[in-house]
Design a protein around this motif. Structure first.
Motif, PDB file in Angstrom:
ATOM      1  N   ASP A   1       1.013  -6.956 -10.019  1.00  0.00           N
ATOM      2  CA  ASP A   1       0.333  -6.555 -11.251  1.00  0.00           C
ATOM      3  C   ASP A   1      -0.439  -5.254 -11.068  1.00  0.00           C
ATOM      4  O   ASP A   1      -0.485  -4.402 -11.961  1.00  0.00           O
ATOM      5  N   SER A   2      -1.059  -5.107  -9.909  1.00  0.00           N
ATOM      6  CA  SER A   2      -1.864  -3.908  -9.645  1.00  0.00           C
ATOM      7  C   SER A   2      -1.031  -2.745  -9.110  1.00  0.00           C
ATOM      8  O   SER A   2      -1.490  -1.603  -9.090  1.00  0.00           O
TER       9      SER A   2
ATOM     10  N   LYS B   1      -1.547 -14.202  -4.582  1.00  0.00           N
ATOM     11  CA  LYS B   1      -1.722 -12.910  -3.907  1.00  0.00           C
ATOM     12  C   LYS B   1      -0.565 -11.975  -4.230  1.00  0.00           C
ATOM     13  O   LYS B   1      -0.776 -10.782  -4.523  1.00  0.00           O
TER      14      LYS B   1
ATOM     15  N   GLU C   1      -0.879 -10.702  -7.744  1.00  0.00           N
ATOM     16  CA  GLU C   1      -1.933  -9.685  -7.828  1.00  0.00           C
ATOM     17  C   GLU C   1      -1.435  -8.330  -7.308  1.00  0.00           C
ATOM     18  O   GLU C   1      -1.697  -7.281  -7.921  1.00  0.00           O
TER      19      GLU C   1
END
Length: 281
Positions: free
Chosen positions: A88-89, A82, A85
């Motif tokens: 990265d985003s 999580k 993520e």
């Protein structure tokens, strides 16, 4: 008559005793009922070791609230996914840092958690905290070239931030301190993995940043700035030799070539003006 009065008095006493016994019985029954209800409510309350879940959190509890006094087991694997993520985003760096804080609290030997938190700190301009986490990650995995690459990238961003804020971190020879540290990190990554593409590109970017700095600072020594750009081009060529159609690297090379041309033209123009001034004296 006396006997009748005595009999009436006895009957009244018996009636009073019966009422008193009945009252005591009712009170006792009421107390027993309340005790049973209290016990049943206590048993039905969640214990401190119960595990919270989404359904229990959504279920209304009226005015009754409780806290978990014991540690709740952390699913470090899924939390790490999580956090990765989120980073990265670019969705929520503070949340990613909070998740990684939890992981590191229970797994202080998790090198990836330190790396991810360092990246999140870097992006949010918390460079001192990031540097400490990069060091912790490298203490656990000193031969991981990716860790050196990201640390080098952090130094590049740190230098940009310092220039924006007017902060001078000192010099390493003719190189700004943070750029010199970035160069060192990328070189260490390439010592471990010579064909690490991200490391090669990062080293090229570092030399290009030194060339940009040289344009501003080495006004009386343009060849120094040109030399940095030529070093950047040499690194970009290593990548293009492997991947000739690598668009981003090709663009970086063209930018460096354009900077060299601009510096050369500016120097030629300055020389021409100096020659004119000499001639009209």
């Amino acid at each position: 008559m006396y006997l009748n009065r005595k009999s009436n008095h006895c009957r009244k006493g018996i009636s009073f005793m019966r009422k008193r016994c009945l009252f005591i019985s009712v009170v006792s029954l009421f107390c027993n009922i309340m005790y049973i209800l209290a016990i049943s409510c206590y048993v039905s309350l969640p214990t401190a070791t119960a595990q919270p879940n989404e359904d229990s959190l959504r279920r209304p509890h009226g005015k009754l609230f409780y806290l978990y006094s014991k540690n709740v087991p952390i699913d470090t694997h899924n939390k790490l996914l999580k956090a990765r993520e989120l980073i990265d985003s670019g969705a929520d760096y503070p949340l990613a840092i909070a998740i990684l804080d939890q992981i590191i609290a229970v797994q202080n030997d998790n090198a990836e958690a330190y790396l991810l938190r360092a990246i999140a700190y870097t992006v949010t301009n918390k460079f001192d905290e990031a540097e400490e986490d990069y060091k912790n990650a490298l203490r656990l995995e000193p031969e991981n070239p990716t860790f050196y690459k990201y640390r080098g990238q952090s130094f590049l961003m740190w230098q940009d931030y310092a220039e924006q804020k007017g902060i001078d971190y000192g010099w390493d020879g003719l190189k700004p301190n943070r750029l010199a540290l970035a160069e060192r990190m990328y070189k260490k990554a390439l010592e471990i993995e010579p064909y690490y593409i991200d490391g090669i590109v990062g080293l090229g970017d570092t030399y290009a940043r030194m060339g940009k700095w040289g344009k501003k600072k080495f006004v009386r020594n343009p060849p120094k700035a040109i030399a940095f750009y030529e070093q950047a081009i040499a690194e970009y060529n290593k990548v293009l030799a492997l991947f000739p159609e690598h668009g981003p690297v090709m663009a970086k090379k063209q930018d460096a070539q354009g900077e060299i041309e601009a510096i050369t033209n500016a120097e030629q123009e300055a020389e021409r003006k100096r020659a004119i001034e000499e001639r009209i004296r």
